[in-house]
Design a protein around this motif. Structure first.
Motif, mmCIF file in Angstrom:
data_model
loop_
_atom_site.group_PDB
_atom_site.id
_atom_site.type_symbol
_atom_site.label_atom_id
_atom_site.label_comp_id
_atom_site.label_asym_id
_atom_site.label_seq_id
_atom_site.Cartn_x
_atom_site.Cartn_y
_atom_site.Cartn_z
ATOM 1 N N LYS A 1 36.598 29.682 47.800
ATOM 2 C CA LYS A 1 37.855 30.760 48.076
ATOM 3 C C LYS A 1 37.328 31.864 47.828
ATOM 4 O O LYS A 1 36.392 32.170 46.878
ATOM 5 N N TYR A 2 38.089 33.156 47.975
ATOM 6 C CA TYR A 2 37.530 34.258 47.981
ATOM 7 C C TYR A 2 38.401 34.862 46.963
ATOM 8 O O TYR A 2 39.701 34.689 46.903
ATOM 9 N N SER A 3 37.929 35.810 46.022
ATOM 10 C CA SER A 3 38.810 36.615 45.284
ATOM 11 C C SER A 3 38.134 38.025 44.805
ATOM 12 O O SER A 3 37.136 38.341 45.384
ATOM 13 N N ARG A 4 38.949 38.393 43.804
ATOM 14 C CA ARG A 4 38.412 39.912 43.343
ATOM 15 C C ARG A 4 38.243 39.870 41.990
ATOM 16 O O ARG A 4 39.112 39.132 41.341
ATOM 17 N N ASN B 1 34.431 42.139 45.181
ATOM 18 C CA ASN B 1 34.620 40.617 45.816
ATOM 19 C C ASN B 1 33.643 39.755 45.615
ATOM 20 O O ASN B 1 32.637 40.104 45.269
ATOM 21 N N LEU C 1 41.867 33.554 37.569
ATOM 22 C CA LEU C 1 42.199 32.625 38.580
ATOM 23 C C LEU C 1 43.117 31.732 37.816
ATOM 24 O O LEU C 1 42.863 31.018 37.005
ATOM 25 N N TYR D 1 37.135 38.078 36.041
ATOM 26 C CA TYR D 1 37.975 37.848 36.995
ATOM 27 C C TYR D 1 39.199 36.846 36.259
ATOM 28 O O TYR D 1 38.744 36.211 35.197
#
Length: 124
Positions: free
Chosen positions: A57-60, A105, A80, A78
């Motif tokens: 998955k993508y995240s920042r 990103n 999550l 980060y």
């Protein structure tokens, strides 16, 4: 007298060969160890990339530290699912001129969120 001179000369030649052989063997061993170290590092990176690519998955995240001296290293923090993570690794290219405190990103492994591939890596 010639026999003694020849014996002395032969001992001197053996001594010179030993003096040249030992540094050469040490150099070969050091090069071999460095080669294996780099090879294992690439294998580990490829294994981690395969894990991330399986299901991601993508995240920042936020860049908390960038190192430029001797090697290009980056530290990213980060969050999550309410859990804080910290990643430290290398970076290849910085087209957006990101700095400490900027958002970045990344893709992360769903099965192991400690493994990420960020946008400054060529494999992103």
């Amino acid at each position: 007298m010639d026999l003694i001179d020849n014996a002395i000369q032969m001992k001197a030649n053996k001594f010179e060969v030993k003096n040249l052989l030992v540094p050469f063997v040490i150099l070969v061993v050091v090069v071999f160890l460095l080669f294996n170290l780099v090879k294992k590092g690439k294998q580990t990176k490829n294994r981690e990339l395969a894990i991330v690519n399986r299901k991601f998955k993508y995240s920042r995240g936020v860049i908390t530290k960038m190192f430029y001296y001797k090697s290009q290293r980056i530290r990213i923090e980060y969050k999550l699912n309410g859990i804080k993570y910290q990643y430290e690794g290398s970076w290849d290219d910085d087209p957006r001129s990101l700095r400490e405190g900027d958002s970045i990103n990344f893709r992360y492994s769903v099965t192991n969120p400690n493994l990420i591939i960020h946008e400054l890596e060529n494999v992103y």
